[in-house]
Design a protein around this motif. Structure first.
Motif, PDB file in Angstrom:
ATOM      1  N   VAL A 255       1.611  -5.803   3.725  1.00  9.77           N
ATOM      2  CA  VAL A 255       2.325  -6.067   2.476  1.00  9.77           C
ATOM      3  C   VAL A 255       2.139  -7.541   2.119  1.00  9.77           C
ATOM      4  CG1 VAL A 255       4.638  -6.304   1.481  1.00  9.77           C
ATOM      5  CG2 VAL A 255       4.034  -4.239   2.765  1.00  9.77           C
ATOM      6  N   GLY A 256       1.841  -7.813   0.868  1.00 12.94           N
ATOM      7  CA  GLY A 256       1.677  -9.200   0.438  1.00 12.94           C
ATOM      8  C   GLY A 256       0.585  -9.328  -0.592  1.00 12.94           C
ATOM      9  N   SER A 257       0.248 -10.573  -0.945  1.00 12.60           N
ATOM     10  CA  SER A 257      -0.683 -10.784  -2.052  1.00 12.60           C
ATOM     11  C   SER A 257      -2.055 -10.195  -1.763  1.00 12.60           C
ATOM     12  CB  SER A 257      -0.794 -12.266  -2.386  1.00 12.60           C
ATOM     13  OG  SER A 257      -1.123 -13.005  -1.246  1.00 12.60           O
ATOM     14  N   SER A 258      -2.455 -10.165  -0.496  1.00  9.76           N
ATOM     15  CA  SER A 258      -3.759  -9.570  -0.192  1.00  9.76           C
ATOM     16  C   SER A 258      -3.622  -8.117   0.260  1.00  9.76           C
ATOM     17  CB  SER A 258      -4.481 -10.390   0.867  1.00  9.76           C
ATOM     18  OG  SER A 258      -3.650 -10.589   1.983  1.00  9.76           O
ATOM     19  N   GLY A 259      -2.401  -7.633   0.352  1.00  9.49           N
ATOM     20  CA  GLY A 259      -2.175  -6.243   0.756  1.00  9.49           C
ATOM     21  C   GLY A 259      -1.499  -5.449  -0.347  1.00  9.49           C
ATOM     22  N   GLN A 260      -0.548  -4.616   0.023  1.00 11.58           N
ATOM     23  CA  GLN A 260       0.098  -3.761  -0.975  1.00 11.58           C
ATOM     24  C   GLN A 260       1.357  -4.425  -1.544  1.00 11.58           C
ATOM     25  OE1 GLN A 260       0.152   0.487  -0.325  1.00 11.58           O
ATOM     26  NE2 GLN A 260      -0.957   0.277   1.611  1.00 11.58           N
ATOM     27  N   THR A 261       1.686  -4.034  -2.768  1.00 12.32           N
ATOM     28  CA  THR A 261       2.914  -4.488  -3.415  1.00 12.32           C
ATOM     29  C   THR A 261       3.883  -3.317  -3.414  1.00 12.32           C
ATOM     30  OG1 THR A 261       1.645  -5.972  -4.807  1.00 12.32           O
ATOM     31  CG2 THR A 261       3.876  -5.453  -5.538  1.00 12.32           C
ATOM     32  N   VAL A 262       5.025  -3.494  -2.786  1.00 10.70           N
ATOM     33  CA  VAL A 262       5.933  -2.360  -2.578  1.00 10.70           C
ATOM     34  C   VAL A 262       7.280  -2.609  -3.256  1.00 10.70           C
ATOM     35  CG1 VAL A 262       4.816  -1.798  -0.390  1.00 10.70           C
ATOM     36  CG2 VAL A 262       6.804  -3.309  -0.399  1.00 10.70           C
ATOM     37  N   SER A 263       7.972  -1.523  -3.541  1.00  7.92           N
ATOM     38  CA  SER A 263       9.309  -1.671  -4.122  1.00  7.92           C
ATOM     39  C   SER A 263      10.225  -0.559  -3.602  1.00  7.92           C
ATOM     40  CB  SER A 263       9.230  -1.633  -5.648  1.00  7.92           C
ATOM     41  OG  SER A 263       8.403  -0.561  -6.063  1.00  7.92           O
ATOM     42  N   GLY A 274       8.702 -15.118   5.679  1.00  9.04           N
ATOM     43  CA  GLY A 274       8.849 -14.943   4.236  1.00  9.04           C
ATOM     44  C   GLY A 274       8.097 -15.955   3.405  1.00  9.04           C
ATOM     45  N   ALA A 275       6.865 -16.305   3.841  1.00 12.13           N
ATOM     46  CA  ALA A 275       6.005 -17.168   3.021  1.00 12.13           C
ATOM     47  C   ALA A 275       5.750 -16.455   1.699  1.00 12.13           C
ATOM     48  CB  ALA A 275       4.685 -17.435   3.745  1.00 12.13           C
ATOM     49  N   ILE A 276       5.446 -17.255   0.679  1.00 11.78           N
ATOM     50  CA  ILE A 276       5.321 -16.706  -0.668  1.00 11.78           C
ATOM     51  C   ILE A 276       4.299 -15.576  -0.733  1.00 11.78           C
ATOM     52  CG2 ILE A 276       3.776 -18.608  -1.339  1.00 11.78           C
ATOM     53  CD1 ILE A 276       6.050 -16.588  -3.673  1.00 11.78           C
ATOM     54  N   GLN A 277       3.202 -15.695   0.033  1.00  7.50           N
ATOM     55  CA  GLN A 277       2.176 -14.650   0.014  1.00  7.50           C
ATOM     56  C   GLN A 277       2.760 -13.307   0.430  1.00  7.50           C
ATOM     57  OE1 GLN A 277       1.938 -17.567   1.484  1.00  7.50           O
ATOM     58  NE2 GLN A 277       0.065 -18.605   0.858  1.00  7.50           N
ATOM     59  N   HIS A 278       3.765 -13.323   1.284  1.00  7.03           N
ATOM     60  CA  HIS A 278       4.421 -12.079   1.669  1.00  7.03           C
ATOM     61  C   HIS A 278       5.444 -11.655   0.617  1.00  7.03           C
ATOM     62  CE1 HIS A 278       5.532  -8.869   4.371  1.00  7.03           C
ATOM     63  NE2 HIS A 278       6.798  -9.144   4.119  1.00  7.03           N
ATOM     64  N   GLN A 279       6.234 -12.622   0.153  1.00  9.85           N
ATOM     65  CA  GLN A 279       7.281 -12.306  -0.832  1.00  9.85           C
ATOM     66  C   GLN A 279       6.721 -11.634  -2.081  1.00  9.85           C
ATOM     67  OE1 GLN A 279      10.058 -15.331  -1.867  1.00  9.85           O
ATOM     68  NE2 GLN A 279      10.426 -15.977   0.241  1.00  9.85           N
ATOM     69  N   VAL A 280       5.536 -12.080  -2.499  1.00 12.75           N
ATOM     70  CA  VAL A 280       4.919 -11.509  -3.692  1.00 12.75           C
ATOM     71  C   VAL A 280       4.805  -9.990  -3.562  1.00 12.75           C
ATOM     72  CG1 VAL A 280       2.685 -11.360  -4.897  1.00 12.75           C
ATOM     73  CG2 VAL A 280       3.649 -13.577  -4.348  1.00 12.75           C
ATOM     74  N   GLY A 281       4.577  -9.527  -2.335  1.00 15.23           N
ATOM     75  CA  GLY A 281       4.358  -8.102  -2.121  1.00 15.23           C
ATOM     76  C   GLY A 281       5.618  -7.276  -1.970  1.00 15.23           C
ATOM     77  N   MET A 282       6.783  -7.936  -1.766  1.00  9.69           N
ATOM     78  CA  MET A 282       7.963  -7.122  -1.448  1.00  9.69           C
ATOM     79  C   MET A 282       9.229  -7.489  -2.214  1.00  9.69           C
ATOM     80  SD  MET A 282       9.529  -9.642   0.322  1.00  9.69           S
ATOM     81  CE  MET A 282      10.955  -8.900   1.117  1.00  9.69           C
ATOM     82  N   LYS A 283       9.126  -8.485  -3.110  1.00 10.65           N
ATOM     83  CA  LYS A 283      10.396  -8.893  -3.722  1.00 10.65           C
ATOM     84  C   LYS A 283      10.890  -7.900  -4.767  1.00 10.65           C
ATOM     85  CE  LYS A 283       8.360 -12.485  -6.566  1.00 10.65           C
ATOM     86  NZ  LYS A 283       8.159 -13.912  -6.647  1.00 10.65           N
ATOM     87  N   GLY A 284      10.077  -6.857  -5.031  1.00 13.44           N
ATOM     88  CA  GLY A 284      10.547  -5.788  -5.900  1.00 13.44           C
ATOM     89  C   GLY A 284      11.471  -4.814  -5.185  1.00 13.44           C
ATOM     90  N   ALA A 285      11.687  -5.021  -3.889  1.00 12.85           N
ATOM     91  CA  ALA A 285      12.573  -4.121  -3.131  1.00 12.85           C
ATOM     92  C   ALA A 285      13.994  -4.236  -3.679  1.00 12.85           C
ATOM     93  CB  ALA A 285      12.552  -4.490  -1.655  1.00 12.85           C
ATOM     94  N   LYS A 286      14.689  -3.096  -3.707  1.00 13.45           N
ATOM     95  CA  LYS A 286      16.045  -3.106  -4.249  1.00 13.45           C
ATOM     96  C   LYS A 286      16.979  -3.863  -3.311  1.00 13.45           C
ATOM     97  CE  LYS A 286      18.879   0.078  -6.844  1.00 13.45           C
ATOM     98  NZ  LYS A 286      19.943   0.732  -6.074  1.00 13.45           N
ATOM     99  N   THR A 287      16.856  -3.586  -2.031  1.00 16.97           N
ATOM    100  CA  THR A 287      17.669  -4.278  -1.037  1.00 16.97           C
ATOM    101  C   THR A 287      16.760  -4.804   0.067  1.00 16.97           C
ATOM    102  OG1 THR A 287      19.522  -2.798  -1.462  1.00 16.97           O
ATOM    103  CG2 THR A 287      19.569  -4.005   0.610  1.00 16.97           C
TER     104      THR A 287
END
Lengths: 326, 256
Positions: A255-263, A274-287
């Motif tokens: 999960v992340g900028s070079s992987g999948q974007t999940v929500s 929680g480096a930004i490259q990771h956050q980009v991929g998961m900050k759409g999570a509800k919780t």
């Protein structure tokens, strides 16, 4: 087409599809604008329709930078075209989305102009005769202010999520075409068609629950512990980049900028700083639930629930507790 | 084939960082240092090129005297010699000035290939390599996951976003920024460590390279970020934390 003291936003498209960070950057320019005219440009070949779409936003001007040699991206053609565009528009500030493509050419563009690119900024403020750019250092643990004073053009690239697309204002702006002078002999790279490694066997994008593991897990032999938690929850197992780089989990679970974007409904970040490259991929999570021993880890900035402590104690306890309730 | 690999020493990843008295950098007291992670992969790629195609691997490092530790490690892994631009205060240079410093040292060496990590773990500009390429007049490839020598030069696999990749061929000399995970890092051997002691580390200074500190957009102030969102902290021992989280997941989040 001189529009002195304005902001030039360089939008990104691939084969006719916008990169969504372009719109965030444009929204940032509108907010910063405060009287400064915003010009938005799109590069490519036959990009008239995209430029017309830009003309529907609240900006001073939309520009289609059109040339057959811009059909496939190369740093050489892109830099040459934008160097000419910047000279023609004479903006005070050039803003770009901090995408992988921008990372490939923007430092070159700024250097050719004898300027400095402030990369990956999260906030921009007009200050005196220049700008203050805020960016993250040390993987998000600290912030830094960078002041660029004096005559422009200043260059900055904007981090994903720094500005919200839904604040983008609509309007009506004239659309122009800019034809850069490019020569095939200038382009040193011979590029092949982009490709995806293989059809993805794992689709994390549809998962309701995701348990994701990061560096904190320390070794391949400990992955099983997190897998057991995922199993107890009925969740998909995912990982941050270093775990996949080490081959502890397959790349398709990244999960992340070079992987999948999940929500997902709930994202469990286990031992992930929680480096930004990771956050980009998961900050759409509800919780977001974060388990990490470092209370200052950036993951806690986006976590709804934080468990500070030893994941080697917390994860098994959590697995056991979940099993009791199912 | 001469390969120059530009590496940087950074604070260890799990360091607790404190801003120093100047408000412009971190307090180095009690911090341990290590090679910037992507640079370690760039070094490994350089060593593999030498093994396959012969030639020489030269390590280039700008940093304080203490960076000698990281340089020695690189020599122990197999690099042939090193250039150390001695500068205690790298943050006084903006990204362009810093690249000018490195470029001045590289020019004198006339390499066939320049490798560096795609970004540093401390400043994280992610642009030193690309600026260097422009200053040196070389073509470049960024975020590289694979390299191979071809008749025309070098063919590399670029990582794009969202699982996409692209092959690009460049003439040499060229500059590449290397992504973590491109190869498998080696450990230094006892023999390597012993050999490293007699390898050359050439000291260079910014003054001799004709570059002064400063620049158009230097770091002005460093500080801890303000928390945007306050997470609800679940406290207690592991068992208590687990029990409380499960209650929340059941009744508030309704996820289980």
């Amino acid at each position: 087409m001189s529009s002195s003291d304005g902001i030039l936003v360089v939008m990104e498209q691939t084969r006719g599809a916008w990169h969504k960070m372009s719109w965030e950057t444009l929204a940032g320019a509108q907010q910063l604008g405060g009287g400064m005219p915003v010009t938005a440009a799109v590069l490519g070949h036959d990009v008239g329709a995209l430029a017309a779409e830009l003309g529907g936003k609240q900006i001073a001007k939309a520009i289609a930078v059109d040339h057959a040699l811009l059909a496939s991206y190369t740093a050489d053609a892109c830099t040459a075209a934008l160097t000419q565009l910047v000279a023609a528009v004479q903006p005070a500030l050039v803003l770009l989305p901090h995408t992988y493509q921008v990372r490939d050419f923007a430092p070159k563009l700024a250097t050719r102009a004898g300027r400095v690119l402030v990369s990956d900024v999260i906030r921009i403020e007009a200050a005196g005769d220049g700008f203050v750019f805020v960016r993250q250092l040390f993987q998000g643990k600290l912030n830094g202010d960078f002041r660029a004073a004096g005559a422009g053009p200043h260059f900055a690239s904007v981090q994903a999520g720094a500005y919200r697309v839904d604040t983008l204002a609509a309007g009506s702006a004239p659309v122009e075409t800019f034809a850069p002078a490019l020569d095939a002999a200038q382009i040193r790279a011979r590029v092949e068609e982009p490709f995806r490694e293989s059809a993805r066997a794992v689709d994390l994008t549809a998962a309701e629950l995701i348990v994701s593991v990061g560096r904190g897990i320390k070794g391949r032999e400990n992955i099983g512990m997190v897998e057991a938690l995922a199993q107890a929850l009925g969740a998909e197992l995912a990982a941050s980049r270093p775990i996949c780089d080490n081959g502890w989990l397959p790349m398709e679970r990244q999960v992340g900028s070079s992987g999948q974007t999940v929500s997902p409904k709930v994202y469990f970040a286990v031992g992930i700083s929680g480096a930004i490259q990771h956050q980009v991929g998961m900050k759409g999570a509800k919780t977001v639930v974060a388990i990490n021993k470092d209370p200052n880890a950036p993951i806690f900035e986006i976590a709804d629930y934080g468990l500070v402590g030893d994941l080697f104690e917390i994860v098994p306890a959590l697995t056991e507790e979940i099993k009791k309730h199912k | 084939m001469k390969v120059i690999v530009a590496i940087k020493q950074v604070p260890s990843r799990d360091s607790r960082l404190r801003v120093d008295g100047s408000g412009r950098w971190i307090d180095p007291t009690d911090l341990t240092a290590e090679i910037n992670e992507p640079d370690a992969y760039a070094l490994e790629e350089a060593l593999q090129w030498k093994e396959k195609h012969g030639g020489e691997v030269v390590v280039l490092c700008a940093g304080p005297a203490g960076a000698t530790q990281t340089i020695r490690d690189a020599l122990a892994k197999g690099a042939d010699r090193a250039l150390h631009i001695e500068e205690e205060n790298l943050t006084a240079y903006d990204s362009l000035r810093l690249a000018e410093l490195l470029a001045a040292a590289i020019r004198a060496e006339q390499p066939d290939l320049v490798l560096t990590g795609l970004q540093s773990d401390d400043l994280g500009y992610g642009q030193t390599g690309v600026i260097l390429a422009e200053l040196l007049g070389m073509p470049h490839g960024t975020i590289i996951m694979q390299t191979e020598k071809t008749a025309a030069g070098i063919r590399v696999k670029r990582e794009l976003e969202d699982g996409w990749f692209q092959f690009v061929e460049l003439p040499l000399p060229a500059l590449l920024t290397i992504q973590s995970g491109i190869n498998k890092l080696r450990y230094s051997t006892l023999m390597g460590i012993k050999k490293a002691k007699s390898k050359e580390i050439k000291a260079l200074t910014p003054a001799a390279l004709g570059v002064t500190p400063g620049g158009a957009a230097p770091l002005e102030k460093l500080y801890a970020p303000q928390r945007g969102k306050q997470s609800r902290l679940i406290e207690g021992d592991a068992r208590k934390q687990a029990a409380e989280l499960v209650e929340i997941l059941k009744h508030e989040v309704r996820a289980i």
